[in-house]
Design an enzyme around this catalytic site. Structure first.
Site, PDB file in Angstrom:
ATOM      1  N   ASN A 112       0.877  -1.151   0.031  1.00  0.00           N
ATOM      2  CA  ASN A 112       0.096   0.020  -0.082  1.00  0.00           C
ATOM      3  C   ASN A 112       0.859   1.168  -0.084  1.00  0.00           C
ATOM      4  OD1 ASN A 112      -2.160   1.346  -0.020  1.00  0.00           O
ATOM      5  ND2 ASN A 112      -2.765   1.452   2.083  1.00  0.00           N
ATOM      6  N   GLN A 142      15.223  11.059  -0.044  1.00  0.00           N
ATOM      7  CA  GLN A 142      14.960  11.388  -1.513  1.00  0.00           C
ATOM      8  C   GLN A 142      15.293  12.732  -1.638  1.00  0.00           C
ATOM      9  OE1 GLN A 142      13.678   9.689  -3.810  1.00  0.00           O
ATOM     10  NE2 GLN A 142      12.850  10.866  -5.327  1.00  0.00           N
ATOM     11  N   LEU A 143      15.255  13.854  -0.843  1.00  0.00           N
ATOM     12  CA  LEU A 143      15.227  15.093  -1.139  1.00  0.00           C
ATOM     13  C   LEU A 143      16.736  15.798  -0.509  1.00  0.00           C
ATOM     14  CD1 LEU A 143      11.986  16.683  -1.546  1.00  0.00           C
ATOM     15  CD2 LEU A 143      13.500  15.713  -3.080  1.00  0.00           C
ATOM     16  N   ARG A 157      14.516   7.042  -0.755  1.00  0.00           N
ATOM     17  CA  ARG A 157      14.659   6.713  -2.094  1.00  0.00           C
ATOM     18  C   ARG A 157      14.024   5.211  -2.374  1.00  0.00           C
ATOM     19  NH1 ARG A 157      16.388   9.700  -6.208  1.00  0.00           N
ATOM     20  NH2 ARG A 157      17.471  11.690  -5.168  1.00  0.00           N
ATOM     21  N   HIS A 226      25.644   8.974  -9.895  1.00  0.00           N
ATOM     22  CA  HIS A 226      25.056   7.989  -9.030  1.00  0.00           C
ATOM     23  C   HIS A 226      24.737   6.731  -9.937  1.00  0.00           C
ATOM     24  CE1 HIS A 226      21.631  10.184 -10.152  1.00  0.00           C
ATOM     25  NE2 HIS A 226      21.043   9.175 -10.353  1.00  0.00           N
ATOM     26  N   LYS A 306      10.314  10.490 -13.400  1.00  0.00           N
ATOM     27  CA  LYS A 306       9.758  11.915 -13.293  1.00  0.00           C
ATOM     28  C   LYS A 306       8.524  11.735 -12.640  1.00  0.00           C
ATOM     29  CE  LYS A 306      12.652  14.674 -16.245  1.00  0.00           C
ATOM     30  NZ  LYS A 306      13.464  13.589 -16.878  1.00  0.00           N
ATOM     31  N   TYR A 309       8.620  10.952  -8.940  1.00  0.00           N
ATOM     32  CA  TYR A 309       8.938  12.054  -8.068  1.00  0.00           C
ATOM     33  C   TYR A 309       8.253  13.301  -7.994  1.00  0.00           C
ATOM     34  CZ  TYR A 309      12.089  14.762 -11.264  1.00  0.00           C
ATOM     35  OH  TYR A 309      12.654  15.528 -12.230  1.00  0.00           O
ATOM     36  N   LYS A 518      -5.898  11.859 -33.907  1.00  0.00           N
ATOM     37  CA  LYS A 518      -7.127  11.004 -33.666  1.00  0.00           C
ATOM     38  C   LYS A 518      -7.301  10.154 -35.027  1.00  0.00           C
ATOM     39  CE  LYS A 518     -11.796  10.759 -31.934  1.00  0.00           C
ATOM     40  NZ  LYS A 518     -13.106  11.620 -31.544  1.00  0.00           N
TER      41      LYS A 518
END
Length: 627
Positions: A112, A142-143, A157, A226, A306, A309, A518
């Site tokens: 979950n 992460q940041l 991460r 990295h 992207k 995040y 379309k």
């Protein structure tokens, strides 16, 4: 009848490829590798047995007219009945056949997630997640230092990587359901999911601080990112946990699929050998080129990394996310562009994609490049530099590595996480006293002060030597009318150059996106910026120059602010955002700084004019009311 026609078209497509010299068996093998075994005819079933090293039983299967439909129903008793007498042979055949449906046969595990809801993960993905190398991501913010500014940005991460693996699977499965003619196999889907899951394995402590600030200063002679460490860590993860046999049991073909996974993360592996080749990848042929645009899209930057995040970071930062990846999933399809297959989207989605890159830019301005978060990461990097030689991490063979050397050994690097911050902060070692004091200053909020932000007329190539020379210039840029006593020191200035763009430096990434209409969803078209809106940006990149000062006493800080404004004048940089406040006696001296609004609205009036004009109007209004 429809299935037979599809099979015929697939075989014809392979036979007309540029490898027309292949034998019929090799051509069929190319189809076999990527098609659903349920559609196999007798000869394809026999070919699979030969490919598995069981060719001696091909005639037996041929005689019994066994097709792909019947493979899953074969039992040990059936094999014995058709003349395969030895138990060992029967078990080997059953093992090889089981690999065909193994990927879908096992129950998925459900997690979950606050962003994507209930996420189903294949058992092989769980095997990868349950390794020390992947679990390490639980302890990497992460940041990075942004958590010291935004109290909700505590995510790691670990959950981001699971989200990317999930979205990678959703995108490739959406393409498979929408376009079965792409011949996306279960192996393809699983490899794309693994690449999404493992793309960030190589991040160091505090994420981009480690490879963006610390390593370039600790080891200026090497080029390291990295992504390079992610490949090395993935290889180490597979070997250390003996996953090669597990991967084979789940239907992967090694080393081909391992190459494919790593190529998705960091691009072609042997770049020198690939220079003279039209198709530089080894993991998948050119007709599967679209698979390389899912996890890390080098073509235009639209990828599931992207998507995750954006959604995850906005959620934890408390910032509104204006891009909905679910809509992209609805319209994504593969079209041929210049001989290669690329992921395209509907023409009406072009505005949403500009919004996506605008969202990326906003996240950088408001959070990722926040002036306080940025200086905190700089201070952490300085602490790590002072502690580098004094902290040892044990690696392979019992060898000890420093913080900056650990990137050379994945066993040592596995032990390197954000906990290094607390290790230094709580240390009683005298060698770590200076580093400890820097981190204590962060905890106690005694931070370096931002003097201001400016811009150069043209982009500047920046390196460590350039930044040091700017520090010296700042220390010497004493205003002529200054009455300060003493001089400022070069080492007290910190200059940061920040690049803001839409992900492809000066280029407009949408120019590399293809769309379809379309009326003809098979034809890829290009949409230029002037076809979309006149309100879109004219430029897609800029440099920001920020200057920080280490001392915090009021007298030194006031002098440093004036030095900064004078330095901007000397270098013909733009007027600092708060230049009128920090050095009001200096800014009028620069002619081009007197009127920043000139040409913007046709009037060109100064802020003082606006103030005076407002006062006059207010007096007139009062006079009118009075009478």
């Amino acid at each position: 009848m429809i299935n037979m026609d599809n099979r015929k078209r697939q075989l014809e497509a392979v036979s007309t490829s540029n490898e027309s010299f292949k034998t019929p068996e090799k051509r069929m093998s190319a189809v076999l590798q990527d098609s659903d075994y349920m559609n196999w005819r007798v000869e394809e079933t026999c070919l699979y047995l030969r490919r598995e090293g069981l060719g001696e039983w091909a005639d037996t299967f041929r005689a019994q007219k066994i097709t792909g439909v019947g493979l899953r129903h074969l039992t040990d008793a059936d094999l014995e009945k058709i003349g395969i007498g030895h138990l060992g042979d029967r078990l080997q055949i059953l093992h090889s056949l089981r690999k065909l449906w193994q990927i879908n046969a096992e129950p998925n595990k459900v997690m979950n997630d606050p962003i994507h809801g209930h996420v189903e993960l294949h058992p092989l993905l769980i095997k990868i997640i349950d390794t020390p190398q992947f679990q390490r991501l639980r302890n990497l913010k992460q940041l990075g230092g942004t958590y010291f500014v935004f109290p909700g940005a505590s995510h790691n991460r670990f959950e981001h990587s699971i989200g990317v693996g999930h979205l990678a699977g959703r995108l490739v499965q959406a393409l498979n359901e929408r376009q079965p003619e792409l011949l996306i196999s279960r192996r393809d889907i699983l490899c794309v999911q693994i690449a999404g899951l493992c793309h960030d394995l190589g991040h160091g402590p505090f994420s981009h601080m480690f490879d963006g600030i610390f390593i370039p200063r600790a080891r200026p002679g090497i080029t390291w990112k990295h992504e390079i460490a992610s490949l090395a860590m993935f290889d180490y993860l597979v070997s250390d946990n003996k996953l090669t046999e597990v991967m084979k049991e789940h239907g992967l073909v090694l080393p081909e699929d391992l190459d494919f996974i790593k190529e998705q993360i960091a691009g072609p592996q042997d770049t020198d050998a690939a220079k003279g080749q039209k198709w530089p990848y080894k993991g998948r042929p050119e007709d599967k080129s679209f698979l390389y645009e899912i996890v890390a899209n080098k073509r235009n930057g639209i990828d599931v990394d992207k998507w995750d995040y954006f959604a995850r970071d906005c959620y934890h930062l408390g910032i509104q996310n204006n891009f909905d990846y679910r809509r992209f999933l609805k319209f994504a399809r593969v079209c041929e562009v210049d001989g290669q297959k690329h992921i395209c989207t509907r023409d009406k989605e072009v505005g949403n994609l500009y919004d996506m890159f605008h969202t990326r830019n906003c996240l950088h301005r408001r959070a990722y490049q926040h002036k306080v978060g940025h200086i905190i990461e700089t201070m952490i990097a300085e602490a790590f530099l002072k502690a580098d030689e004094h902290i040892k991490v044990e690696g392979s063979g019992g060898r000890m590595f420093t913080l900056s050397e650990a990137i050379d050994d994945m066993e040592a690097y596995t032990k390197l996480t954000d906990h290094v911050f607390e290790q230094i902060l709580n240390s009683s070692s005298p060698e770590l006293a200076e580093a400890k004091q820097i981190l204590r200053n962060i905890i106690c909020r005694r931070l370096y002060k931002c003097l201001g932000q400016t811009q150069a007329k043209e982009n500047i190539i920046v390196n460590q030597e350039k930044l040091r020379s700017w520090g010296a210039e700042l220390a010497q840029s004493t205003p002529q009318n200054s009455s300060q006593v003493g001089t400022l020191q070069q080492e007290d200035f910190v200059v940061k150059v920040i690049s803001m763009d839409y992900g492809m430096k000066k280029k407009n990434p949408i120019n590399n996106v293809r769309f379809y209409c379309k009326d003809d969803p098979t034809k890829a078209i290009q949409i230029r910026k002037n076809q979309v809106s006149k309100l879109l940006p004219e430029q897609f990149a800029e440099q920001l120059i920020r200057v920080y000062y280490k001392k915090t006493d009021e007298e030194s800080l006031d002098a440093a602010k004036k030095h900064f404004v004078q330095w901007c004048m000397n270098n013909s940089f733009s007027k600092p955002q708060d230049g009128d406040i920090i050095a009001p006696e200096l800014t009028p001296l620069k002619a081009s700084w007197k009127n920043n609004n000139e040409g913007e609205d046709g009037e060109g009036c100064s802020s003082r004019d606006l103030h005076n004009d407002s006062g006059i109007k207010l007096k007139k209004a009062k006079t009118q009311l009075k009478y």
